[in-house]
Design an enzyme around this catalytic site. Structure first.
Site, short mmCIF file in Angstrom:
data_model
loop_
_atom_site.label_atom_id
_atom_site.label_comp_id
_atom_site.label_asym_id
_atom_site.label_seq_id
_atom_site.Cartn_x
_atom_site.Cartn_y
_atom_site.Cartn_z
N SER A 17 0.86 -1.07 0.04
CA SER A 17 0.04 0.01 0.13
C SER A 17 0.92 1.26 0.10
O SER A 17 2.04 1.21 0.33
CB SER A 17 -1.10 0.03 1.07
OG SER A 17 -0.16 -0.18 2.48
N CYS A 18 0.14 2.46 -0.34
CA CYS A 18 0.98 3.65 -0.30
C CYS A 18 1.94 3.78 0.97
O CYS A 18 1.48 3.57 2.00
CB CYS A 18 -0.19 4.82 -0.35
SG CYS A 18 0.30 6.45 -0.69
N PRO A 19 3.05 4.16 0.60
CA PRO A 19 3.75 4.88 -0.85
C PRO A 19 4.34 3.67 -1.47
O PRO A 19 5.16 3.97 -2.31
CB PRO A 19 4.60 6.11 -0.28
CG PRO A 19 5.00 5.29 0.96
CD PRO A 19 3.94 4.65 1.94
#
Length: 81
Positions: A17-19
């Site tokens: 997941s981000c980033p």
């Protein structure tokens, strides 16, 4: 889809997941030669806007396509020549 691009490398960031999808995409694109296309496979829906925004704000890369699949988001990023 992939037949339209001469894919030099595929980066699998599914589950990240981000980033991390953007961080790993930047690292992988740095290793490519000019004109080569990186295919990025992600499961994070946010990767659609994250990779788009990163490519738009980064000199030397071009987001050539994004494909929203049922379970996987595919991003095609070309390194400038």
């Amino acid at each position: 889809m992939s037949a339209e691009y001469d894919i030099a490398e595929t980066l699998d960031v599914k589950g990240a997941s981000c980033p991390m999808p953007v961080v790993k995409t930047k690292s992988a694109i740095d290793d490519l030669s000019g004109g080569e296309v990186l295919e990025v496979l992600a499961t994070d829906p946010g990767s659609m806007s994250d990779i788009d925004g990163w490519a738009a704000g980064t000199d030397g890369v071009e987001l050539v396509d994004q494909v929203e699949g049922e379970d996987v988001y595919r991003h095609y990023v070309r390194k400038a020549e």
